[in-house]
Motif scaffolding. Structure first.
Motif, PDB file in Angstrom:
ATOM      1  N   MET A   1       0.832  -1.200   0.000  1.00 19.68           N
ATOM      2  CA  MET A   1       0.000   0.000   0.000  1.00 19.68           C
ATOM      3  C   MET A   1       0.870   1.254   0.000  1.00 19.68           C
ATOM      4  N   GLY A   2       2.009   1.168  -0.659  1.00 17.32           N
ATOM      5  CA  GLY A   2       2.877   2.330  -0.782  1.00 17.32           C
ATOM      6  C   GLY A   2       3.875   2.457   0.336  1.00 17.32           C
ATOM      7  N   ASP A   3       3.414   2.679   1.550  1.00 16.53           N
ATOM      8  CA  ASP A   3       4.320   2.766   2.697  1.00 16.53           C
ATOM      9  C   ASP A   3       3.865   1.883   3.849  1.00 16.53           C
ATOM     10  N   THR A   4       2.818   1.137   3.618  1.00 18.81           N
ATOM     11  CA  THR A   4       2.326   0.125   4.552  1.00 18.81           C
ATOM     12  C   THR A   4       1.819  -1.035   3.701  1.00 18.81           C
ATOM     13  N   GLY A   5       1.071  -1.940   4.254  1.00 19.26           N
ATOM     14  CA  GLY A   5       0.546  -3.043   3.460  1.00 19.26           C
ATOM     15  C   GLY A   5      -0.427  -3.875   4.266  1.00 19.26           C
ATOM     16  N   ALA A   6      -1.020  -4.865   3.600  1.00 24.72           N
ATOM     17  CA  ALA A   6      -1.948  -5.774   4.259  1.00 24.72           C
ATOM     18  C   ALA A   6      -1.660  -7.190   3.793  1.00 24.72           C
ATOM     19  N   ALA A   7      -1.671  -8.112   4.736  1.00 20.06           N
ATOM     20  CA  ALA A   7      -1.503  -9.534   4.429  1.00 20.06           C
ATOM     21  C   ALA A   7      -2.869 -10.199   4.563  1.00 20.06           C
ATOM     22  N   PHE A   8      -3.227 -11.000   3.565  1.00 18.19           N
ATOM     23  CA  PHE A   8      -4.501 -11.707   3.555  1.00 18.19           C
ATOM     24  C   PHE A   8      -4.239 -13.202   3.498  1.00 18.19           C
ATOM     25  N   VAL A   9      -4.964 -13.973   4.302  1.00 19.01           N
ATOM     26  CA  VAL A   9      -4.917 -15.429   4.233  1.00 19.01           C
ATOM     27  C   VAL A   9      -6.357 -15.918   4.183  1.00 19.01           C
ATOM     28  N   ALA A  10      -6.671 -16.735   3.175  1.00 18.79           N
ATOM     29  CA  ALA A  10      -8.007 -17.312   3.026  1.00 18.79           C
ATOM     30  C   ALA A  10      -7.844 -18.795   2.746  1.00 18.79           C
ATOM     31  N   LEU A  11      -8.300 -19.642   3.679  1.00 21.82           N
ATOM     32  CA  LEU A  11      -8.184 -21.091   3.552  1.00 21.82           C
ATOM     33  C   LEU A  11      -9.561 -21.737   3.712  1.00 21.82           C
ATOM     34  N   PRO A  12     -10.160 -22.252   2.679  1.00 19.54           N
ATOM     35  CA  PRO A  12      -9.793 -22.166   1.275  1.00 19.54           C
ATOM     36  C   PRO A  12     -10.081 -20.772   0.725  1.00 19.54           C
ATOM     37  N   GLN A  13      -9.717 -20.572  -0.544  1.00 21.05           N
ATOM     38  CA  GLN A  13      -9.830 -19.245  -1.151  1.00 21.05           C
ATOM     39  C   GLN A  13     -11.277 -18.748  -1.172  1.00 21.05           C
ATOM     40  N   MET A  14     -12.206 -19.598  -1.516  1.00 20.80           N
ATOM     41  CA  MET A  14     -13.608 -19.184  -1.623  1.00 20.80           C
ATOM     42  C   MET A  14     -14.382 -19.594  -0.366  1.00 20.80           C
ATOM     43  N   PRO A  15     -15.322 -18.738   0.086  1.00 23.76           N
ATOM     44  CA  PRO A  15     -16.084 -19.060   1.296  1.00 23.76           C
ATOM     45  C   PRO A  15     -17.034 -20.237   1.055  1.00 23.76           C
ATOM     46  N   PRO A  16     -17.445 -20.945   2.113  1.00 23.72           N
ATOM     47  CA  PRO A  16     -17.080 -20.752   3.521  1.00 23.72           C
ATOM     48  C   PRO A  16     -15.634 -21.184   3.772  1.00 23.72           C
ATOM     49  N   ARG A  17     -14.994 -20.525   4.733  1.00 23.34           N
ATOM     50  CA  ARG A  17     -13.568 -20.742   4.970  1.00 23.34           C
ATOM     51  C   ARG A  17     -13.305 -21.276   6.374  1.00 23.34           C
ATOM     52  N   ASN A  18     -12.187 -21.966   6.494  1.00 19.92           N
ATOM     53  CA  ASN A  18     -11.695 -22.372   7.800  1.00 19.92           C
ATOM     54  C   ASN A  18     -10.879 -21.251   8.426  1.00 19.92           C
ATOM     55  N   VAL A  19     -10.175 -20.480   7.583  1.00 17.35           N
ATOM     56  CA  VAL A  19      -9.355 -19.361   8.045  1.00 17.35           C
ATOM     57  C   VAL A  19      -9.614 -18.163   7.145  1.00 17.35           C
ATOM     58  N   ALA A  20      -9.903 -17.010   7.745  1.00 15.91           N
ATOM     59  CA  ALA A  20     -10.028 -15.738   7.031  1.00 15.91           C
ATOM     60  C   ALA A  20      -9.314 -14.706   7.899  1.00 15.91           C
ATOM     61  N   TRP A  21      -8.138 -14.295   7.471  1.00 16.89           N
ATOM     62  CA  TRP A  21      -7.266 -13.482   8.315  1.00 16.89           C
ATOM     63  C   TRP A  21      -6.707 -12.323   7.519  1.00 16.89           C
ATOM     64  N   ILE A  22      -6.650 -11.138   8.130  1.00 16.61           N
ATOM     65  CA  ILE A  22      -6.045  -9.967   7.510  1.00 16.61           C
ATOM     66  C   ILE A  22      -5.300  -9.192   8.590  1.00 16.61           C
ATOM     67  N   LYS A  23      -4.077  -8.778   8.284  1.00 17.51           N
ATOM     68  CA  LYS A  23      -3.281  -7.937   9.190  1.00 17.51           C
ATOM     69  C   LYS A  23      -2.637  -6.843   8.369  1.00 17.51           C
ATOM     70  N   LYS A  24      -2.587  -5.656   8.944  1.00 14.62           N
ATOM     71  CA  LYS A  24      -2.039  -4.497   8.265  1.00 14.62           C
ATOM     72  C   LYS A  24      -0.799  -4.006   8.989  1.00 14.62           C
ATOM     73  N   GLY A  25       0.163  -3.469   8.242  1.00 13.73           N
ATOM     74  CA  GLY A  25       1.321  -2.871   8.882  1.00 13.73           C
ATOM     75  C   GLY A  25       2.466  -2.637   7.914  1.00 13.73           C
ATOM     76  N   LYS A  26       3.445  -1.870   8.358  1.00 16.61           N
ATOM     77  CA  LYS A  26       4.624  -1.572   7.540  1.00 16.61           C
ATOM     78  C   LYS A  26       5.404  -2.849   7.217  1.00 16.61           C
ATOM     79  N   TRP A  27       5.335  -3.844   8.103  1.00 14.96           N
ATOM     80  CA  TRP A  27       6.056  -5.094   7.886  1.00 14.96           C
ATOM     81  C   TRP A  27       5.650  -5.755   6.576  1.00 14.96           C
ATOM     82  N   VAL A  28       4.380  -5.590   6.148  1.00 19.40           N
ATOM     83  CA  VAL A  28       3.928  -6.201   4.899  1.00 19.40           C
ATOM     84  C   VAL A  28       4.610  -5.498   3.722  1.00 19.40           C
ATOM     85  N   HIS A  29       4.680  -4.176   3.769  1.00 19.76           N
ATOM     86  CA  HIS A  29       5.368  -3.398   2.723  1.00 19.76           C
ATOM     87  C   HIS A  29       6.824  -3.855   2.610  1.00 19.76           C
ATOM     88  N   LEU A  30       7.500  -3.982   3.739  1.00 21.93           N
ATOM     89  CA  LEU A  30       8.902  -4.408   3.739  1.00 21.93           C
ATOM     90  C   LEU A  30       9.055  -5.853   3.257  1.00 21.93           C
TER      91      LEU A  30
END
Length: 200
Positions: A151-180
């Motif tokens: 996202m330019g100077d930050t970012g977001a990590a997405f995890v979707a297991l499986p990709q299409m719903p319904p999912r066992n895992v749906a996770w999102i985290k934001k931070g500069k660490w994703v950009h790096l």
């Protein structure tokens, strides 16, 4: 590959001399919406670094039913996270965008991914549906999605297991660490391909 990147950089530098409204988005049936979001945030970050962001209105146009859908039905709280990011970066958005005219089901682009008639209109990577080069067997795969979105100077990590719903895992985290992490991945891949040099 790096030669083409240089040509695109030169074109971008020329466009900055007379900036206008930047419209970024993805067409219906795009194979991935992530690059369109990334492009919007990276352009925003670049314009802010150049102290030009206040001169360039930006709009994200998408066929998604809502921001953060990403063609996956949303991942975790991606709707509110991405809406918040777009608001913070003063990027307007239009959802449910439809194509009103299409010639023979094709969008024509040149070698710089520009529309040949309107050369200030660009496509970006997998935001354009590219026809398969050969017929593939029709089987139903269960894909998992792991995405690092810059996202330019930050970012977001997405995890979707499986990709299409319904999912066992749906996770999102934001931070500069994703950009790096995204920068590190890109440098690593360029190094593996032997076309980039890592700065020491």
């Amino acid at each position: 590959m790096l030669g083409r990147s240089h040509e695109i950089t030169v074109i971008n530098e020329r466009r900055l001399e007379a900036p206008g409204h930047v419209i970024i988005g993805a067409m219906p049936f795009a194979s991935c919406f992530g690059p369109a979001y990334e492009t919007a945030f990276v352009i925003d970050a670049d314009l802010r670094k150049r102290k030009m962001r206040d001169k360039v209105p930006m709009t994200y146009v998408t066929s998604e039913p809502y921001i953060g859908h990403r063609g996956l039905g949303g991942v975790g709280d991606s709707k509110s996270v991405l809406e918040s990011e777009l608001r913070q970066h003063h990027i307007n958005w239009i959802c449910n965008a439809k194509v009103t005219k299409c010639e023979a089901g094709k969008m024509y682009i040149d070698e710089f991914q520009r529309n040949p008639k309107w050369q200030n209109i660009y496509s970006a990577g997998v935001c354009v549906a590219i026809p398969p080069i050969e017929v593939t067997p029709e089987t139903r795969a269960t894909w998992n999605a792991l995405c690092l979105a810059d996202m330019g100077d930050t970012g977001a990590a997405f995890v979707a297991l499986p990709q299409m719903p319904p999912r066992n895992v749906a996770w999102i985290k934001k931070g500069k660490w994703v950009h790096l992490a995204k920068i590190a991945c890109e440098k690593y891949i360029l190094k593996l391909l032997g076309i980039g040099k890592l700065k020491e």
